[in-house]
Design an enzyme around this catalytic site. Structure first.
Site, PDB file in Angstrom:
ATOM      1  N   CYS A   2       0.862  -1.164   0.000  1.00  0.00           N
ATOM      2  CA  CYS A   2       0.000   0.000   0.000  1.00  0.00           C
ATOM      3  C   CYS A   2       0.906   1.223   0.000  1.00  0.00           C
ATOM      4  CB  CYS A   2      -0.856   0.018   1.252  1.00  0.00           C
ATOM      5  SG  CYS A   2      -1.679  -1.573   1.529  1.00  0.00           S
ATOM      6  N   ARG A  27       1.273   1.642  -6.045  1.00  0.00           N
ATOM      7  CA  ARG A  27       1.417   0.641  -4.993  1.00  0.00           C
ATOM      8  C   ARG A  27       0.103  -0.067  -4.682  1.00  0.00           C
ATOM      9  NH1 ARG A  27       6.211   1.397  -2.434  1.00  0.00           N
ATOM     10  NH2 ARG A  27       5.462   0.251  -0.633  1.00  0.00           N
ATOM     11  N   TRP A  74      -3.684  -1.861  -1.320  1.00  0.00           N
ATOM     12  CA  TRP A  74      -3.709  -3.058  -2.134  1.00  0.00           C
ATOM     13  C   TRP A  74      -4.041  -4.169  -1.154  1.00  0.00           C
ATOM     14  CZ3 TRP A  74      -0.995  -7.731  -2.428  1.00  0.00           C
ATOM     15  CH2 TRP A  74      -1.122  -8.432  -3.635  1.00  0.00           C
ATOM     16  N   ASN A  98       1.215  -0.353   5.837  1.00  0.00           N
ATOM     17  CA  ASN A  98       1.608  -1.053   4.619  1.00  0.00           C
ATOM     18  C   ASN A  98       2.404  -2.271   5.055  1.00  0.00           C
ATOM     19  OD1 ASN A  98       2.711  -1.859   2.142  1.00  0.00           O
ATOM     20  ND2 ASN A  98       4.381  -0.366   2.301  1.00  0.00           N
ATOM     21  N   GLY A  99       1.978  -3.471   4.645  1.00  0.00           N
ATOM     22  CA  GLY A  99       2.698  -4.674   5.030  1.00  0.00           C
ATOM     23  C   GLY A  99       1.752  -5.732   5.556  1.00  0.00           C
ATOM     24  N   GLU A 481       7.316 -13.807 -20.964  1.00  0.00           N
ATOM     25  CA  GLU A 481       7.004 -12.403 -20.728  1.00  0.00           C
ATOM     26  C   GLU A 481       5.790 -11.980 -21.559  1.00  0.00           C
ATOM     27  OE1 GLU A 481       7.656 -10.284 -18.616  1.00  0.00           O
ATOM     28  OE2 GLU A 481       7.264  -8.343 -19.533  1.00  0.00           O
ATOM     29  N   LYS A 485       2.253 -10.488 -19.933  1.00  0.00           N
ATOM     30  CA  LYS A 485       1.620  -9.214 -20.323  1.00  0.00           C
ATOM     31  C   LYS A 485       0.147  -9.444 -20.634  1.00  0.00           C
ATOM     32  CE  LYS A 485       4.110  -7.360 -19.176  1.00  0.00           C
ATOM     33  NZ  LYS A 485       5.153  -7.063 -18.408  1.00  0.00           N
ATOM     34  N   GLU A 488      -1.846 -10.041 -17.504  1.00  0.00           N
ATOM     35  CA  GLU A 488      -1.963  -8.900 -16.598  1.00  0.00           C
ATOM     36  C   GLU A 488      -3.011  -7.901 -17.043  1.00  0.00           C
ATOM     37  OE1 GLU A 488       2.394  -8.081 -14.616  1.00  0.00           O
ATOM     38  OE2 GLU A 488       2.187  -7.634 -16.745  1.00  0.00           O
ATOM     39  N   HIS A 504       4.309 -33.005 -24.167  1.00  0.00           N
ATOM     40  CA  HIS A 504       4.345 -33.705 -22.877  1.00  0.00           C
ATOM     41  C   HIS A 504       3.175 -33.292 -21.993  1.00  0.00           C
ATOM     42  CE1 HIS A 504       8.103 -35.719 -23.666  1.00  0.00           C
ATOM     43  NE2 HIS A 504       8.561 -34.593 -24.185  1.00  0.00           N
ATOM     44  N   LYS A 604       1.857  -1.630  -8.827  1.00  0.00           N
ATOM     45  CA  LYS A 604       3.067  -1.438  -9.615  1.00  0.00           C
ATOM     46  C   LYS A 604       4.295  -2.069  -8.983  1.00  0.00           C
ATOM     47  CE  LYS A 604       5.695   0.009 -12.882  1.00  0.00           C
ATOM     48  NZ  LYS A 604       5.679  -0.814 -14.085  1.00  0.00           N
TER      49      LYS A 604
END
Lengths: 609, 609
Positions: A2, A27, A74, A98-99, A481, A485, A488, A504, A604
């Site tokens: 956060c 955040r 968050w 935050n945490g 990657e 993307k 997300e 497989h 982020k």
């Protein structure tokens, strides 16, 4: 993770707190809130959603007050609704946090046994109640916070106010970032310097377990034992200019198109016609790198994918064994560290909690040294590393990382070349690779011109719920990657496989509803990849192939398309092929109407575990 | 990969060929076909689908003939339809083929330029036409095959007949398995011994690039240069008893329930009250293992997941660095091999093309030695390794591997203990781990009793299209294996993540339609995993947690379930937790009505790249 802002000033602080929170939305943005002391009263507003939701509540009914705390959340404990939004209040105390407090359950039960009634599911409300209970026993706010944080297990950055002490804010941190902004007759706390740069450019970075008391005229830092400690004041180099989207529809699109410049900046003054310049990793860097006999790379998410590319590079060109591991795995097991191994941490923000903890953990595991590859010069990862190479991507606002990734690849390519040269790579080959790397900004520029074609392609994905991404060799991390993307920002369930693993198991998923995206550069693996693609075609799967201009492909597949990319050479190909995949995800997300720059559930930079 | 059978006999061979193909369906079942020489005529039948489809065509219109070839196909080039089914015919020649010809496109074009018209899209028809063209120039069948295989690039096992030479079959192999069955007045070719055990127990294993000519009375093997070579005849130990499902609805269910016995068999006479017995890896094994300073593990699919578990084990208990890589990646790059590294190949069948090729490639990379962990004693991987440890799982028929995986874990646990003891693991701890490993069959037995609960749970998955599997540490590979099972047989897109990576992207996928399956054993990582689960819960995701009996969990999550598993100790926990995940996939697939034992697109062992 956060974002936190706090202020003590002569002026009304609510507008300052809201301005600071907006800089911290990277955040998290599940909910936001603030609390201000108005005389001996706590005034609080909270709202689900982004900071602007909370701001409009405030603007409808503004209130004065010179001491306040604020938060953008968050969600970790409890749903992202208003009741769980910060600040939390218990008795005379209000707190933002935050945490994650790991031992909150027994602490909560103990308070409940003594009759305390909780209004939220959060670990944060437990802290507020604990602090209030300590004040009941006669302690001041600072002493109460000190007593409580000594009992906590986990990670936290907090800011606390009490209506009994209307002219001060207490802050504390462990495992989560918090710094002090030193103003003129006013002082601040914030999760990063960006949140405070609009009101001051003087910052004090707090250390682990510091507790800080700020009033209008004074900043005092204490250790966990309650004794005062000295912390230096720095002048921040951040600019107060807001980061603007300009002509682009989203920050993500802007950042994709900034890549030629960002990569060029990252390479600038670091590589020239005669190779990589001396000591670009810091004073004594080349001396240390000359001793390296193996490399461990630790990172999370997109940065982890950059690390995987570097494994292929360093093993091939420098012939040094490389292990890459996600930070959350590495930090909790006893990795075996052979002699003369270099520890490399990759993080855009330099505050990624797992990566930072892994780097600290690495200190007692006997590495030759640590190297940070990072985008934020003032970050914890950079401050704590022996060597560092800054990516010069500039601020990245879109939650889905783009230019951070390609600039990390540029930095890792410099590391590869330095190590390869040291380990005796043939001089002609070395200089050819250096030249290739210097052409990377230009090749990315060219790849960006594929946007119209990719936009057309993106329409195929509108009704899809799944996708497979395939690559082989150094292009496998590029496929990883690319699939991340798409996940997300479009919420399509995309997954990447090394192409040879398809049969497989995952091939069972392939039918006409499963588009398969393949990255097919030229080179010795092309024929193998083509055989794998035949397996997909034989099952009716739709194929979308990003193929090197030089690669012989048999025209368009019966279902699907082949897009030609000029890779500019085998070494830089992974960075170049990344670009069309970014554009694909971006345009799919735009077409599906998702919130491209701030996708659901994410934040982020991840400063909790 | 496909299955091949061929025969030359005085009796009619079609029924023998069909019986052999049925044993080879594990290699593919997209289509089947056979061709028999009846006098100077080629009689051919082919059908899409399993062998029994083709069999009913034959039974409706049977034909005589003592020379024939047959094939069950796993499609690589072209759709799995009748036109692409084998045998392929060109002129006087008929051929069956397993493998992929990489240079078929230019060869095909050259023939087309000379006027040849192809009836299928396959590389196989190209071979048939090439052989026929050679016979046109005056060569016999054997010489024609020799001339053609010298031109081929890629992997193949073939059996060829010609109506000009009605009493012989020519076989050839490179990179794909083929053996000869030596009968009394009749001879056979087959992809494995199981396909031929009903007609003979004497086998000749062919080497790379061998070409063989079989007639009723004679077997002659030739090198690529056309000169005769000697190959030994072995007596196979396979039993001709058909593998029966018994009381179980599917082979997969039967194989899941055979695990206590299979694991006990794998441990038998290999570990006792004083530890791992001497030289269980073969003569001189302990001496070689004493020199090991690092381990590279190479495998594919499920066996790769077993390798990942072993990495955590060997690094923790033996303190040796371990790298695990999928075989299709390893074989095509120049991996860096530190001194005194052991190469370990894991394969159920011992014929997995990529694993076998990786092992051969490893020979020139300077390893200390090679160790095969395998379920088939007569397989290529076993025959070519320096050291070997057989898993004693018995024949595995279900395409989704179950008992092969847990017996691989048992074998890798033995390797871990041997290395750990050698490297000075504390004796008390060593003996405790040995005891724990010996309790594994019993703990698996207990886990199997969860079946009714898991069956109930499986109903939640019927309408789902996605799932996430989470684990941390050594349970991450277990999550990978659990998600692969669900993919393979239920076609649900399941993906696994190390739980700490969730917030670096995949969390964007989580909503009320995305069930999240977590493996939560007791131990230091439990609290961390619980924090990750809170993140899922806060987004409304449905949680299904497999938790250790001893792990403190806060009751049932608001949406979802907690299932208790007795892990029996940290060391064996990954093997025990695998079992409920297998049962979950099995029951989801049964409820969704898929073909559990032979899921679409797949094959049991992958003998092409």
């Amino acid at each position: 993770m956060c974002g936190i802002v706090a202020a003590v000033a002569q002026r009304d602080v609510a507008p300052l707190l809201i301005a600071g929170l907006k800089e911290l939305e990277y955040r998290g943005y599940d909910s936001a809130g603030l609390a201000v002391l108005e005389g001996n009263q706590v005034r609080r507003i909270r709202a689900k959603g982004k900071v602007r939701e909370m701001e409009s509540l405030y603007q409808a009914d503004p209130f004065p007050g010179g001491t306040g705390i604020a938060h953008t959340r968050w969600a970790t404990h409890g749903m992202p609704n208003e009741a769980n939004a910060h600040p939390h209040v218990a008795g005379r105390v209000a707190i933002v946090h935050n945490g994650i407090i790991e031992n909150y359950a027994p602490l909560r039960e103990a308070l409940q046994a003594r009759g305390h009634v909780f209004t939220s599911e959060t670990d944060t409300e437990v802290m507020a109640a604990l602090i209030d209970a300590r004040i009941d026993t006669g302690l001041g706010l600072r002493e109460a916070v000190l007593a409580v944080v000594r009992e906590l297990e986990g990670a936290y950055a907090i800011a606390v106010i009490s209506r009994d002490e209307p002219d001060c804010v207490i802050g504390a941190r462990r495992g989560a970032p918090l710094l002090v902004g030193v103003g003129i007759g006013e002082n601040f706390l914030g999760s990063d310097a960006q949140a405070l740069i609009q009101v001051t450019n003087k910052m004090i970075y707090l250390d682990e377990d510091d507790v800080v008391e700020i009033t209008r005229e004074r900043v005092q830092v204490f250790g966990l034992d309650g004794r005062p400690v000295e912390r230096e004041t720095h002048e921040s180099e951040l600019s107060a200019d807001a980061v603007e989207r300009g002509e682009y529809r989203h920050y993500m699109q802007k950042e994709i198109f900034e890549q030629p410049r960002a990569v060029a900046d990252t390479l600038e003054s670091r590589i020239g016609p005669h190779g990589v310049l001396p000591n670009i990793f810091g004073v004594g860097g080349d001396e240390l790198l000359a001793k390296v006999r193996g490399v461990h790379i630790i990172a999370c998410g997109t940065s982890y994918h950059a690390g995987l590319v570097a494994k292929y590079w360093i093993e091939e060109y420098a012939r040094l064994p490389v292990a890459v591991e996600v930070a959350s795995e590495y930090r909790y097991r006893e990795a075996v560290v052979p002699a003369d191994t270099l520890f490399v941490a990759i993080s855009q923000s330099g505050e990624t909690a797992d990566t930072l903890a892994a780097m600290r953990e690495s200190r007692r595991r006997g590495y030759l040294g640590t190297l940070a590859i990072c985008n934020v010069p003032e970050s914890s990862v950079v401050r704590e590393a022996d060597l560092k190479l800054m990516t010069r991507a500039g601020p990245e606002i879109g939650v889905a990382s783009t230019k951070a990734f390609t600039t990390q690849l540029a930095a890792l390519a410099l590391l590869t070349l330095r190590l390869a040269h040291e380990r005796g790579l043939d001089e002609t080959r070395y200089l050819a690779l250096c030249e290739q790397l210097q052409s990377l900004p230009r090749m990315i520029e060219q790849a960006l011109q594929l946007e119209p074609e990719i936009q057309a392609l993106a329409e195929h994905f509108i009704p899809r719920h799944h996708a497979l991404f395939l690559g082989r060799g150094v292009q496998f991390p590029v496929a990883l990657e690319g699939s991340l993307k798409l996940k997300e920002i479009s919420y399509i369930h995309a997954e990447a496989y090394p192409a040879g693993e398809l049969k497989h198991g995952p091939l069972a998923l392939v039918d006409e509803d499963m588009p398969v995206v393949a990255v097919a550069p030229n080179g010795p693996l092309l024929d193998k990849l083509k055989s794998n693609l035949q397996e997909v075609r034989a099952r009716g799967g739709e194929l979308i192939v990003f193929a090197d201009k030089a690669a012989p492909m048999d025209g368009n597949p019966s279902r699907g398309s082949v897009l030609r990319v000029d890779a500019g050479g085998e070494f830089i190909a992974p960075a170049v092929f990344t670009v069309p995949l970014q554009l694909l995800s971006y345009h799919v997300a735009v077409l599906r109407g998702t919130d491209v720059d701030q996708p659901r559930n994410l934040a982020k930079s991840v400063t909790v575990e």
